[in-house]
Design a protein around this motif. Sequence first.
Motif, PDB file in Angstrom:
ATOM      1  N   SER A 169     -30.066   0.668  41.169  1.00 16.03           N
ATOM      2  CA  SER A 169     -29.676  -0.344  40.447  1.00 16.03           C
ATOM      3  C   SER A 169     -30.818  -1.345  40.326  1.00 16.03           C
ATOM      4  O   SER A 169     -31.919  -1.184  41.019  1.00 16.03           O
ATOM      5  N   GLU A 170     -30.838  -1.904  39.187  1.00 16.61           N
ATOM      6  CA  GLU A 170     -32.083  -2.943  38.819  1.00 16.61           C
ATOM      7  C   GLU A 170     -32.145  -3.893  39.737  1.00 16.61           C
ATOM      8  O   GLU A 170     -33.344  -4.227  40.032  1.00 16.61           O
ATOM      9  N   SER A 171     -31.354  -4.627  40.539  1.00 16.42           N
ATOM     10  CA  SER A 171     -31.496  -5.772  41.383  1.00 16.42           C
ATOM     11  C   SER A 171     -32.386  -4.916  42.866  1.00 16.42           C
ATOM     12  O   SER A 171     -33.089  -5.618  43.236  1.00 16.42           O
ATOM     13  N   ILE A 172     -31.955  -3.775  43.062  1.00 18.17           N
ATOM     14  CA  ILE A 172     -32.813  -3.169  44.113  1.00 18.17           C
ATOM     15  C   ILE A 172     -34.281  -2.948  43.830  1.00 18.17           C
ATOM     16  O   ILE A 172     -35.208  -2.891  44.377  1.00 18.17           O
ATOM     17  N   ARG A 173     -34.357  -2.346  42.444  1.00 15.36           N
ATOM     18  CA  ARG A 173     -35.438  -2.052  41.935  1.00 15.36           C
ATOM     19  C   ARG A 173     -36.414  -3.254  41.861  1.00 15.36           C
ATOM     20  O   ARG A 173     -37.688  -3.397  41.883  1.00 15.36           O
ATOM     21  N   GLU A 174     -35.869  -4.465  41.494  1.00 14.13           N
ATOM     22  CA  GLU A 174     -36.537  -5.919  41.571  1.00 14.13           C
ATOM     23  C   GLU A 174     -36.789  -6.166  42.767  1.00 14.13           C
ATOM     24  O   GLU A 174     -38.142  -6.506  43.139  1.00 14.13           O
ATOM     25  N   VAL A 175     -36.019  -5.869  43.998  1.00 11.97           N
ATOM     26  CA  VAL A 175     -36.559  -5.969  45.317  1.00 11.97           C
ATOM     27  C   VAL A 175     -37.762  -5.330  45.679  1.00 11.97           C
ATOM     28  O   VAL A 175     -38.774  -5.997  46.522  1.00 11.97           O
ATOM     29  N   ILE A 176     -37.763  -4.100  45.354  1.00 13.34           N
ATOM     30  CA  ILE A 176     -38.790  -3.286  45.440  1.00 13.34           C
ATOM     31  C   ILE A 176     -40.165  -3.585  44.752  1.00 13.34           C
ATOM     32  O   ILE A 176     -41.314  -3.450  45.257  1.00 13.34           O
ATOM     33  N   ARG A 177     -39.879  -3.824  43.412  1.00 14.27           N
ATOM     34  CA  ARG A 177     -41.019  -4.555  42.936  1.00 14.27           C
ATOM     35  C   ARG A 177     -41.742  -5.721  43.374  1.00 14.27           C
ATOM     36  O   ARG A 177     -43.171  -5.761  43.654  1.00 14.27           O
ATOM     37  N   THR A 178     -40.877  -6.858  43.984  1.00 16.76           N
ATOM     38  CA  THR A 178     -41.361  -7.680  44.617  1.00 16.76           C
ATOM     39  C   THR A 178     -42.080  -7.415  45.989  1.00 16.76           C
ATOM     40  O   THR A 178     -43.180  -7.946  46.004  1.00 16.76           O
ATOM     41  N   ILE A 179     -41.645  -6.518  46.646  1.00 20.84           N
ATOM     42  CA  ILE A 179     -42.325  -6.059  47.962  1.00 20.84           C
ATOM     43  C   ILE A 179     -43.570  -5.493  47.713  1.00 20.84           C
ATOM     44  O   ILE A 179     -44.662  -5.551  48.467  1.00 20.84           O
ATOM     45  N   ASN A 180     -43.547  -4.700  46.626  1.00 20.61           N
ATOM     46  CA  ASN A 180     -45.030  -3.978  46.334  1.00 20.61           C
ATOM     47  C   ASN A 180     -45.939  -5.057  45.822  1.00 20.61           C
ATOM     48  O   ASN A 180     -46.986  -4.887  46.137  1.00 20.61           O
ATOM     49  N   LYS A 181     -45.595  -6.098  45.269  1.00 21.40           N
ATOM     50  CA  LYS A 181     -46.507  -7.223  45.128  1.00 21.40           C
ATOM     51  C   LYS A 181     -47.132  -8.140  46.039  1.00 21.40           C
ATOM     52  O   LYS A 181     -48.114  -8.407  46.079  1.00 21.40           O
ATOM     53  N   ILE A 182     -46.123  -8.175  47.031  1.00 21.27           N
ATOM     54  CA  ILE A 182     -46.453  -9.266  47.961  1.00 21.27           C
ATOM     55  C   ILE A 182     -46.791  -8.468  49.418  1.00 21.27           C
ATOM     56  O   ILE A 182     -47.383  -9.195  50.404  1.00 21.27           O
ATOM     57  N   ALA A 183     -46.357  -7.178  49.658  1.00 16.98           N
ATOM     58  CA  ALA A 183     -46.720  -6.677  50.988  1.00 16.98           C
ATOM     59  C   ALA A 183     -48.155  -6.680  51.629  1.00 16.98           C
ATOM     60  O   ALA A 183     -48.284  -7.116  52.779  1.00 16.98           O
ATOM     61  N   ILE A 334     -31.018  -9.852  48.823  1.00 12.15           N
ATOM     62  CA  ILE A 334     -30.726  -8.382  48.887  1.00 12.15           C
ATOM     63  C   ILE A 334     -29.321  -8.518  48.500  1.00 12.15           C
ATOM     64  O   ILE A 334     -28.328  -8.981  49.559  1.00 12.15           O
ATOM     65  N   PRO A 335     -28.909  -8.078  47.418  1.00 11.04           N
ATOM     66  CA  PRO A 335     -27.366  -8.378  46.930  1.00 11.04           C
ATOM     67  C   PRO A 335     -26.594  -7.311  47.922  1.00 11.04           C
ATOM     68  O   PRO A 335     -27.000  -6.255  48.050  1.00 11.04           O
ATOM     69  N   PRO A 336     -25.141  -7.945  47.914  1.00  8.11           N
ATOM     70  CA  PRO A 336     -24.215  -6.963  48.642  1.00  8.11           C
ATOM     71  C   PRO A 336     -23.889  -5.883  47.741  1.00  8.11           C
ATOM     72  O   PRO A 336     -24.202  -5.567  46.564  1.00  8.11           O
ATOM     73  N   LEU A 337     -23.604  -4.642  48.511  1.00 12.02           N
ATOM     74  CA  LEU A 337     -23.184  -3.427  47.811  1.00 12.02           C
ATOM     75  C   LEU A 337     -22.047  -3.486  46.712  1.00 12.02           C
ATOM     76  O   LEU A 337     -22.235  -2.921  45.717  1.00 12.02           O
ATOM     77  N   LYS A 338     -21.315  -4.264  46.704  1.00  8.47           N
ATOM     78  CA  LYS A 338     -20.172  -4.696  45.997  1.00  8.47           C
ATOM     79  C   LYS A 338     -20.810  -5.037  44.471  1.00  8.47           C
ATOM     80  O   LYS A 338     -20.046  -4.699  43.247  1.00  8.47           O
ATOM     81  N   ASP A 339     -21.794  -5.814  44.441  1.00  2.00           N
ATOM     82  CA  ASP A 339     -22.508  -6.120  43.272  1.00  2.00           C
ATOM     83  C   ASP A 339     -23.583  -4.971  42.629  1.00  2.00           C
ATOM     84  O   ASP A 339     -24.238  -5.436  41.625  1.00  2.00           O
ATOM     85  N   ARG A 340     -23.620  -3.843  43.068  1.00  2.00           N
ATOM     86  CA  ARG A 340     -24.587  -2.912  42.942  1.00  2.00           C
ATOM     87  C   ARG A 340     -24.106  -1.635  43.132  1.00  2.00           C
ATOM     88  O   ARG A 340     -24.481  -0.774  43.758  1.00  2.00           O
ATOM     89  N   LYS A 341     -22.566  -1.376  42.491  1.00  2.00           N
ATOM     90  CA  LYS A 341     -22.152   0.044  42.712  1.00  2.00           C
ATOM     91  C   LYS A 341     -22.770   1.123  42.182  1.00  2.00           C
ATOM     92  O   LYS A 341     -22.384   2.217  42.760  1.00  2.00           O
TER      93      LYS A 341
END
Length: 471
Positions: A169-183, A334-341
Amino acid sequence: MKQIGKKIGRRKLKRKNQEEFAREIDTILDAIHDDILITDGTGKILKVSKSFASVYGIGEDYILGKTVFEMEKKGVFKPSIIAKVLESDQKVTMRQKNSLGRELIVTATPVRNQQGKIEKVVSFTRDLTDYLNLQEQYSALESKMEKYTAEIEELRSKIVTIEGIVGNSESIREVIRTINKIAKFDANVLFLGPSGVGKTMFSRFVHNKSNRSTGPFIEINCAAIPDNLLESELFGYEKGSFTGAGQDGKIGLIELAQGGTLMLDEISEIPLNLQAKILKVIQDKTITRVGGTREIKVDFRLIAASNRDMEELTAQNKFRQDLYYRLNVITIHIPPLKDRKEDIIPLVSYFIDKFNKKYSLEKSLHPQTMDKLLEYNWPGNVRELENILERVMLTSEGNKITKEALPQVILCSDKRGEAPPGCGNLMQALEDLEGALIKEAYNRCGTSVGVAKALQISQPTAVRKIRKYMK
């Protein structure tokens, strides 16, 4: 007459030997990879190897008997290395370009007579064109490889590689992109999201991508430790500091995070009186053990997580505002699973593969089973999905898991993914899974010790669970 006959015989033999020698020289010249050209002391061309025509584009018949000076004027040699040898009276090596535009490396060596005068000049030519082309191709390939490597690294950084984090999902990809920037930066991180979405997994992901990845990752679930024990667990204590304290004292969990990452899960559950001490640790990077007076320097990267609305808690004075601002440097939702089926299918595939390997199974889902999983709203998020899949894989018959193996709470959910009242609940599903695991472990191991070891629980807990589920 005999003498004349002997002289004629010697001459014939000499001529024959010379002819044989000349043939041998020709054979040797033809066998040598380099092109060879021989001139006399005036630059007149006496001999060339057969490869000369392919290198210079001129036949042997045309060039023999001519001088290198003539060939230089015609552009066959640019410049003539033999002319340079005759001029400098010494061996010369140089780059040369012929009339065909080919790049050559040429070495010419003078051959002297007994008086030291140049009698012949022998030049060796190596065609560098193919080599240079290969070098250019190699350089171009190297550049492409560097580019592709950079692209692959970028793609790898966008793909989750830590175990348990799966999503398209795009929402999880965005979480990962953010982590890659700030880690790689030591800024505080606050993960927010409902229970079961994987906040701990993402925290480990930050740690593994950071400059502290070789250090410890210490996770503390602040909601799981009783309030009266939380301070001593976090800060440690000196010996004899309170009733029941160990004789040698104890190092705190915060100290154990030295040089690594400290993750405070469910930080919203820390009592207000302890929040002030946590704030001081974050600000000063020092701690004082319970019952002690000495300040201890600590160096860690802080990650906090909560399933509650932190802003609402601060507004209700249930959480210190100054501590919230310290934690809220980088907030990741981190969005709930129901919002990123769209993440359900890859997660199901991941967990099916995981449990097949763990339990030596070969099970898969019937399409109708997958349809029901996609319809359900997953109030327990990824954790609930994982637990239910483990349960049905252990309890279902055959290798194809049909929808009938699913818990009732999923089977009776409507198209919106909501279950009617009384249809079941997460706690019941978790209890059913626990029972299935206990039964499976006991049937395989036969003893409470074996069950405890297999499920990584204490033996008293194993005995209690066996009594509960093996009636």
